[in-house]
Each structure stands twice: as structure tokens, then as C-alpha cells.
Design an enzyme around this catalytic site. Structure first.
Site, PDB file in Angstrom:
ATOM      1  N   CYS A   1     -19.454 -26.035 -35.248  1.00 47.34           N
ATOM      2  CA  CYS A   1     -19.442 -25.659 -36.661  1.00 47.34           C
ATOM      3  C   CYS A   1     -20.689 -26.179 -37.380  1.00 47.34           C
ATOM      4  O   CYS A   1     -20.815 -27.378 -37.628  1.00 47.34           O
ATOM      5  CB  CYS A   1     -18.164 -26.216 -37.299  1.00 47.34           C
ATOM      6  SG  CYS A   1     -18.094 -26.113 -39.089  1.00 47.34           S
TER       7      CYS A   1
ATOM      8  N   CYS B   1     -20.108 -28.031 -40.633  1.00 45.32           N
ATOM      9  CA  CYS B   1     -19.540 -29.356 -40.351  1.00 45.32           C
ATOM     10  C   CYS B   1     -20.654 -30.369 -40.102  1.00 45.32           C
ATOM     11  O   CYS B   1     -20.594 -31.507 -40.575  1.00 45.32           O
ATOM     12  CB  CYS B   1     -18.626 -29.316 -39.129  1.00 45.32           C
ATOM     13  SG  CYS B   1     -17.171 -28.279 -39.316  1.00 45.32           S
TER      14      CYS B   1
END
Length: 106
Positions: free
Chosen positions: A30, A33
Site C-alpha cells: 500500500c 500506507c
């Protein structure tokens, strides 16, 4: 510094904690993230005495996101007394994360 947690120690570390706990729900694949991670590291320096900072890899611990109906990451939640006291989804600005933390600690 963010402590890695998993399904094995989530309840003990987060739900049973005596002080508030911030949990970063993330995954290695991600991109957003990875963008939030250094911001949370900075905030852990500012708020580390008031709450514990943790991160949980959703791929390694899939039952925990299910418990809290997490459908997208990054998701940052603050738990206080075992309950969700604040949450933010997505790669948001440091100011928004700080505001959520302050409100949850309020």
C-alpha cells in the site's frame, strides 16, 4: 516508534491497554500506507508519553480489520478503554492526524 502487533497480541496490547493506543492498519503493498508511516513516527515523538503507537499488517492479521469493519487502508484508529475513540482513513495531512489524536485524548 511504532510497535508491530498482530492477531496474537492485539487484544492484550490494544483492547486491554491502560493508556490510549493508536493503531496504524497497513500493508506493505500500500503506497499511501508508506506515506503515512513517517508522519506517524513524527507524531509518536510528540505524543509518545500520552499514547502507545502500534502498526498492524492487515495481510498478516486479517481477522482484526474484519472486527472493526475496515475496508480500506491506511486506517489509523485510536483506542481508549478498549473502544474506538477516533479514526482517519487514507493518506491525510499530519495536521488531520494530530487533530484526531488530540480529540481522542480529550
Amino acid at each position: 516508534m511504532l510497535t508491530e502487533i498482530s492477531e496474537k497480541n492485539f487484544d492484550e496490547t490494544v483492547i486491554g491497554a491502560t493508556k490510549p493506543v493508536l493503531v496504524d492498519f497497513w500493508a506493505p503493498w500500500c503506497g499511501p500506507c508508506r506515506a503515512v508511516a513517517p508522519v506517524l513516527e513524527e507524531l509518536s515523538t510528540d505524543f509518545g508519553d500520552k499514547l502507545t503507537f502500534c502498526k498492524l499488517n492487515v495481510d498478516d492479521s486479517p481477522s482484526i480489520p474484519g472486527r472493526f469493519s475496515i475496508r480500506s487502508i491506511p486506517m489509523v484508529m485510536v483506542f481508549k478503554g478498549g473502544e474506538v475513540a477516533g479514526q482517519v482513513t487514507g493518506a491525510v495531512a499530519k495536521s488531520e492526524l494530530k487533530e484526531m489524536i488530540e480529540k481522542a485524548l480529550g
